[in-house]
Design an enzyme around this catalytic site. Sequence first.
Site, PDB file in Angstrom:
ATOM      1  N   ASP A  23      37.348  49.684  36.393  1.00 28.21           N
ATOM      2  CA  ASP A  23      36.034  50.227  36.017  1.00 28.21           C
ATOM      3  C   ASP A  23      35.206  49.254  35.162  1.00 28.21           C
ATOM      4  O   ASP A  23      33.982  49.370  35.112  1.00 28.21           O
ATOM      5  CB  ASP A  23      36.203  51.559  35.272  1.00 28.21           C
ATOM      6  CG  ASP A  23      36.489  52.685  36.254  1.00 28.21           C
ATOM      7  OD1 ASP A  23      36.459  52.433  37.481  1.00 28.21           O
ATOM      8  OD2 ASP A  23      36.753  53.822  35.799  1.00 28.21           O
ATOM      9  N   MET A  58      38.222  37.907  39.400  1.00 27.48           N
ATOM     10  CA  MET A  58      39.455  37.461  40.066  1.00 27.48           C
ATOM     11  C   MET A  58      40.062  38.630  40.840  1.00 27.48           C
ATOM     12  O   MET A  58      41.251  38.642  41.146  1.00 27.48           O
ATOM     13  CB  MET A  58      40.446  36.916  39.040  1.00 27.48           C
ATOM     14  CG  MET A  58      39.921  35.652  38.364  1.00 27.48           C
ATOM     15  SD  MET A  58      41.196  34.511  37.841  1.00 27.48           S
ATOM     16  CE  MET A  58      42.117  35.521  36.725  1.00 27.48           C
ATOM     17  N   SER A 101      42.972  43.840  34.444  1.00 23.43           N
ATOM     18  CA  SER A 101      43.848  43.839  35.628  1.00 23.43           C
ATOM     19  C   SER A 101      45.304  43.671  35.194  1.00 23.43           C
ATOM     20  O   SER A 101      46.220  44.115  35.872  1.00 23.43           O
ATOM     21  CB  SER A 101      43.451  42.708  36.573  1.00 23.43           C
ATOM     22  OG  SER A 101      42.094  42.821  36.890  1.00 23.43           O
ATOM     23  N   GLN A 158      35.447  33.525  26.555  1.00 25.32           N
ATOM     24  CA  GLN A 158      34.953  33.079  27.865  1.00 25.32           C
ATOM     25  C   GLN A 158      33.426  33.232  27.945  1.00 25.32           C
ATOM     26  O   GLN A 158      32.719  32.337  28.410  1.00 25.32           O
ATOM     27  CB  GLN A 158      35.623  33.883  28.975  1.00 25.32           C
ATOM     28  CG  GLN A 158      35.014  33.668  30.347  1.00 25.32           C
ATOM     29  CD  GLN A 158      35.816  34.314  31.455  1.00 25.32           C
ATOM     30  OE1 GLN A 158      36.803  33.757  31.880  1.00 25.32           O
ATOM     31  NE2 GLN A 158      35.402  35.479  31.916  1.00 25.32           N
ATOM     32  N   LEU A 201      39.901  44.911  41.048  1.00 24.32           N
ATOM     33  CA  LEU A 201      38.780  45.424  40.258  1.00 24.32           C
ATOM     34  C   LEU A 201      39.076  46.776  39.616  1.00 24.32           C
ATOM     35  O   LEU A 201      39.680  47.651  40.234  1.00 24.32           O
ATOM     36  CB  LEU A 201      37.542  45.533  41.158  1.00 24.32           C
ATOM     37  CG  LEU A 201      37.154  44.236  41.889  1.00 24.32           C
ATOM     38  CD1 LEU A 201      35.929  44.467  42.766  1.00 24.32           C
ATOM     39  CD2 LEU A 201      36.907  43.099  40.921  1.00 24.32           C
ATOM     40  N   HIS A 212      35.010  45.949  35.744  1.00 23.97           N
ATOM     41  CA  HIS A 212      34.292  45.156  36.750  1.00 23.97           C
ATOM     42  C   HIS A 212      33.168  45.988  37.379  1.00 23.97           C
ATOM     43  O   HIS A 212      32.063  45.502  37.606  1.00 23.97           O
ATOM     44  CB  HIS A 212      35.235  44.732  37.881  1.00 23.97           C
ATOM     45  CG  HIS A 212      36.341  43.810  37.462  1.00 23.97           C
ATOM     46  ND1 HIS A 212      37.658  44.184  37.477  1.00 23.97           N
ATOM     47  CD2 HIS A 212      36.319  42.539  37.030  1.00 23.97           C
ATOM     48  CE1 HIS A 212      38.406  43.166  37.085  1.00 23.97           C
ATOM     49  NE2 HIS A 212      37.629  42.163  36.793  1.00 23.97           N
TER      50      HIS A 212
HETATM   51  O1  PAF Z   1      37.054  36.611  33.902  1.00 27.91           O
HETATM   52  C1  PAF Z   1      37.549  36.296  35.001  1.00 27.91           C
HETATM   53  O2  PAF Z   1      37.956  37.136  35.775  1.00 27.91           O
HETATM   54  C2  PAF Z   1      37.634  34.820  35.376  1.00 27.91           C
HETATM   55  O3  PAF Z   1      37.958  34.036  34.285  1.00 27.91           O
HETATM   56  C3  PAF Z   1      36.379  34.299  36.077  1.00 27.91           C
HETATM   57  C4  PAF Z   1      35.160  34.305  35.163  1.00 27.91           C
HETATM   58  C5  PAF Z   1      36.084  35.127  37.309  1.00 27.91           C
HETATM   59  C6  PAF Z   1      36.603  32.854  36.535  1.00 27.91           C
HETATM   60  O4  PAF Z   1      37.671  32.760  37.426  1.00 27.91           O
END
Ligand code: PAF
Length: 279
Positions: free
Chosen positions: A35, A30, A186, A153, A33, A37
Amino acid sequence: MQIAETIEETRRIVKEWRKEGLSVGLVPTMGYLHDGHKSLIVRAAGENDRVVVSDFVNPTQFGVNEDLDSYPRDMERDAAVCEEAGAALIFHPSPEEMYFPDHCTFVDMESLTKGLCGKTRPTHFRGVCTVVSKLFHIVAPDRAYFGQKDAQQLAVIRRMARDLDFDIEIVGCPIVREADGLAMSSRNTYLDGKERQAALILSQALARGEEMAKAGEKDAAKIKAAMEEKIRTEPLAKIDYVEIVDADTMESLDTVAGRPLAAIAVYIGKTRLIDNTLL
Ligand code: PAF
């Protein structure tokens, strides 16, 4: 590195790569970004010929009173991080590009999503599963990379990929922490100086749980109680949940066995932070 704002352009670029026989990794994000990511992109770049980073603040995964509007965004900085980490393409669609005004099809999951974050965010995983399914269809990658920090997730996406026959390898990557132990997120940018210090209570509570498990404690209730006690020592912290669950099914455990995951969500001031560790 290219930036595509439409589904059509993204598909066209990926199809060209496919014609050349190249493999493709997808890192869904999302944006804003950090470190954590970056580590996903670097890993994806090491394991695939081309990496697509999706950069999209997905409205369907935010509840009505959540931080959709204030969620931090900085596309210029994100582009620099992606380029440095080895991405070939950023997919940066608008909400209108991703969702028709009369969009009415969602991907929902009947278990795994009810507990932990699903309790306070009942529509969250429906939004995540929907947007991740769309990204999987748009990019059709060989592999997709997700951080272990969002452990629920990750389990949900693994299950969705299995149940819906996505021919995509789901790669879970380790949590990246600041030097003092705070898991990168974030949302850490919401914390003021005092809150940033107070946020250390999350990793400290998990360390307490890990210590007990290492010392042979098998009673999940005892470990949970000790972690809660630790969090309560921090006046700025308010517990949302402290749970010990199976890392694959997200079901509560009475006994620490198999793949036990200690998962916590704690409000520091108004900011809700999550963290976890395998015990
Ligand atoms: O983890 C995230 O940043 C979000 O949940 C994702 C997987 C990009 C979906 O929007």
